[in-house]
Design a protein around this motif. Structure first.
Motif, PDB file in Angstrom:
ATOM      1  N   ASN A 192      29.919  39.061  39.819  1.00 28.55           N
ATOM      2  CA  ASN A 192      30.096  40.512  39.772  1.00 28.55           C
ATOM      3  C   ASN A 192      30.754  41.042  41.040  1.00 28.55           C
ATOM      4  N   ASP A 193      30.186  40.673  42.184  1.00 27.60           N
ATOM      5  CA  ASP A 193      30.630  41.240  43.453  1.00 27.60           C
ATOM      6  C   ASP A 193      32.032  40.752  43.817  1.00 27.60           C
ATOM      7  N   LEU A 244      31.067  42.465  35.885  1.00 26.67           N
ATOM      8  CA  LEU A 244      32.342  42.554  35.208  1.00 26.67           C
ATOM      9  C   LEU A 244      32.610  41.269  34.452  1.00 26.67           C
ATOM     10  N   HIS A 262      34.830  52.694  46.021  1.00 22.60           N
ATOM     11  CA  HIS A 262      35.003  53.050  44.610  1.00 22.60           C
ATOM     12  C   HIS A 262      33.965  54.108  44.255  1.00 22.60           C
ATOM     13  N   TYR A 281      34.346  39.934  41.656  1.00 19.76           N
ATOM     14  CA  TYR A 281      35.296  40.617  40.775  1.00 19.76           C
ATOM     15  C   TYR A 281      35.630  42.004  41.299  1.00 19.76           C
ATOM     16  N   TRP A 282      34.635  42.723  41.788  1.00 20.00           N
ATOM     17  CA  TRP A 282      34.918  44.031  42.377  1.00 20.00           C
ATOM     18  C   TRP A 282      35.855  43.886  43.559  1.00 20.00           C
ATOM     19  N   TYR A 331      39.265  46.786  30.495  1.00 21.56           N
ATOM     20  CA  TYR A 331      39.483  47.627  31.665  1.00 21.56           C
ATOM     21  C   TYR A 331      40.812  48.351  31.526  1.00 21.56           C
ATOM     22  N   PHE A 364      28.563  43.559  49.458  1.00 21.50           N
ATOM     23  CA  PHE A 364      28.695  44.450  48.309  1.00 21.50           C
ATOM     24  C   PHE A 364      27.552  45.450  48.354  1.00 21.50           C
ATOM     25  N   LEU A 419      27.041  46.460  35.934  1.00 16.79           N
ATOM     26  CA  LEU A 419      27.815  46.146  37.130  1.00 16.79           C
ATOM     27  C   LEU A 419      28.566  44.836  37.003  1.00 16.79           C
ATOM     28  N   ILE A 443      30.433  52.240  44.610  1.00 13.39           N
ATOM     29  CA  ILE A 443      30.460  50.825  44.961  1.00 13.39           C
ATOM     30  C   ILE A 443      31.343  50.703  46.194  1.00 13.39           C
ATOM     31  N   TRP A 465      39.820  53.806  43.257  1.00 17.46           N
ATOM     32  CA  TRP A 465      40.069  52.667  44.155  1.00 17.46           C
ATOM     33  C   TRP A 465      40.687  53.264  45.413  1.00 17.46           C
TER      34      TRP A 465
END
Length: 241
Positions: free
Chosen positions: A114-115, A15, A211, A117-118, A167, A55, A13, A222, A196
């Protein structure tokens, strides 16, 4: 789920994030990079004092983590579980991360990166100067029907929590990401593939709240809830709508 399997999923998870101390030479980005960031509101980002979001992950693992980020001071407030599932509430300045307890350095701050970046990956395209960005032209969507512009983002092979990640973004004519593929460590096979969708505006920011896709054949979702921003000089939150 064992601690080891949770750790593996946590790493998937997370990123790509490049630590300031290990940022390599800046890359020259193609125009599509700026076009995407502008579509998501980067020109007005300086007007924000705070960003609030939760998140959520559902599928192979279930987790919910709530954050308030103050970009101008890089202060982070966290409300959620630790790795053992026990509730934690903490606030810290990322500039002082080395003085924080181990739980902040080893669990909470990596989770925040992580969160965030999402939530804000389209803005990271402009912020992450060391990432290599390539415009590959029109390609078939990997999950849905039709075609979109394929933009490949590759991070350096050293530094950060997950070096070498890449990515594949599939971007529509409106410069919105429609789908993406994540390759952990630059692996040839996709690690994660998601849509997305459910776009909303939170103040000047455009946010994809949902997502859906798969992680190594397992259905994964997500999604974000409680997304809101507080503009400079304001005492009230503006929710995503």
């Amino acid at each position: 789920m064992t601690h080891r399997s949770r750790a593996r999923l946590f790493r998937f998870l997370v990123l790509g994030f490049l630590l300031t101390a290990t940022v390599s030479q800046a890359q020259e980005h193609p125009p599509i990079c700026e076009q995407i960031s502008k579509a998501y509101g980067i020109d007005s980002f300086h007007q924000l004092d705070q960003i609030r979001f939760t998140f959520n992950a559902d599928g192979a693992i279930k987790v919910s983590r709530s954050w308030i980020w103050e970009p101008k001071t890089d202060r982070v407030s966290y409300d959620g579980p630790d790795k053992a599932g026990k509730p934690v509430k903490v606030s810290y300045f990322r500039s002082q991360i080395n003085t924080q307890p181990a739980i902040v350095k080893e669990q909470i701050d990596p989770a925040f990166i992580n969160d965030k970046y999402w939530l804000l990956f389209p803005l990271q395209l402009s912020w992450d100067a060391s990432a290599k960005v390539e415009d590959k032209g029109l390609h078939k969507l990997p999950m849905g029907k039709g075609s979109a512009r394929r933009v490949v983002v590759t991070y350096p092979a050293s530094g950060g929590y997950t070096p070498g990640d890449s990515y594949e973004l599939f971007v529509g004519a409106d410069n919105r990401i429609r789908e993406w593929i994540f390759h952990r460590g630059g692996s040839a096979s996709p690690t994660l593939m998601t849509s997305w969708a459910d776009y909303k505006k939170a103040g000047p920011l455009l946010i994809s709240l949902d997502h859906r896709g798969n992680y190594k054949g397992k259905q994964t979702r997500i999604f974000f809830t409680e997304v809101a921003v507080k503009m400079a000089g304001s005492s009230t939150w503006t929710s995503a709508q």
